[in-house]
Design an enzyme around this catalytic site. Structure first.
Site: not given
Length: 321
Positions: A53, A55, A178, A204
């Site tokens: 992803g 990273g 986020s 999250y």
């Protein structure tokens, strides 16, 4: 039948294609990593969750710029796969894998100790790894698994590496948060899995709010050291962070995401902007949006008194008694 006729009409297909094109063009940020000439030769960078992803693309970019890159991953097999791919695509052989499970504070301590013993400097730390949609799980240390992975683990890792980072100044710490932090709440019982609703990305969202709050306080504590700390929203990205959702939800998100979500490579742009761009040198304690612009996070994320309390509680929770 009428709906089927509409969906099969050529104008529907054409309008859908045009909408997809417009959305994809709008996903392009104002900063392009490929146009940035900054080199990182002689610099060392750590990226957590670098095997896949966002990273992996961040690590790939650092490698192309000549950095010594340490991939901090939980899986040795997947980490080695990413290491080989990055070496092959960039021609940079100074890429290394170090294993760490961010949900385990003991694992974080072992990882940090090895880094401090082996590395002479650390110029960039990117806290990227995160999970979403996990059911209720409590770690052996008594923490909610999502909070341990997304916040307490990265918090401890950053603090254990701070002396090395400060000796390497100028240096940058980038933590991926986020836009969903705006839906998050601060309840310190959450750390231990209490008063949580385990549905979709609710947990999250809370962890991403704590990321920003503690990053802001860290930046305040690092004033005058030459080390900056910022948080960033990478955008809504199709990554493996969705792997814990049900098949039906993932199927639906994959369809929607094809048109509206960023690819992992696109999602890496705003974190890279914070980590390497000349324009962000010296900027600290800020929150960057997915288009690389400075924006205000939620009111809770800007509460200075709450930040001090949150940081001190996280220090106590992660201290080795």
């Amino acid at each position: 039948m009428v709906l089927l006729d509409i969906l099969c009409h050529p104008l529907w297909a054409l309008s859908t294609a045009l909408l997809a094109l417009v959305v994809r063009l709008q996903r392009r940020g104002r900063w392009d990593p490929r146009s940035c000439t900054v080199r990182l030769n002689g610099k060392t960078a750590i990226v957590t969750g670098a095997n896949t992803g966002i990273g992996k693309f961040i690590a790939m970019d650092f490698a192309r710029r000549g950095a010594r890159v340490i991939l901090a991953c939980r899986s040795e097999a997947r980490g080695m796969g990413a290491l080989k791919e990055i070496r092959e695509k960039t021609g940079n052989s100074d890429i290394h894998l170090r294993l760490v499970d961010l949900s385990s504070l003991d694992s974080v301590r072992e990882f940090a100790q090895r880094i401090v013993e082996e590395e002479k400097a650390l110029h960039i730390l990117v806290n990227n790894a995160a999970v979403s949609g996990l059911p209720r799980q409590i770690t052996k240390e008594g923490f909610d698994m999502s909070f341990a992975t997304n916040h307490l683990g990265p918090f401890l890792l950053t603090n254990l590496l701070l002396d090395l980072i400060k000796r390497s100044a100028p240096a940058r710490i980038v933590t991926l948060s986020s836009v969903n932090h705006k839906k998050g709440q601060v309840d310190f019982s959450h750390f231990h899995g209490e008063n949580l609703t385990y549905y979709m990305d609710k947990v999250y969202n809370h962890t991403k709010l704590h990321n920003i709050i503690c990053t802001n306080e860290l930046a305040h504590r690092l004033e005058g050291t030459g080390v900056t700390a910022n948080s960033v929203h990478p955008g809504i990205v199709m990554t493996e962070v969705l792997r814990h959702y049900s098949y039906r939800i993932r199927f639906l998100l994959n369809i929607i995401g094809f048109f509206f979500f960023k690819s992992p490579e696109e999602g890496a742009v705003s974190p890279l902007y914070c980590a390497v761009a000349e324009e962000t040198e010296g900027i600290t304690g800020k929150y960057f949006d997915s288009d690389c612009s400075l924006v205000l996070p939620s009111a809770l994320a800007r509460d200075a008194a709450l930040a001090v309390k949150d940081f001190e509680i996280c220090e106590r929770l992660t201290s080795k008694l």
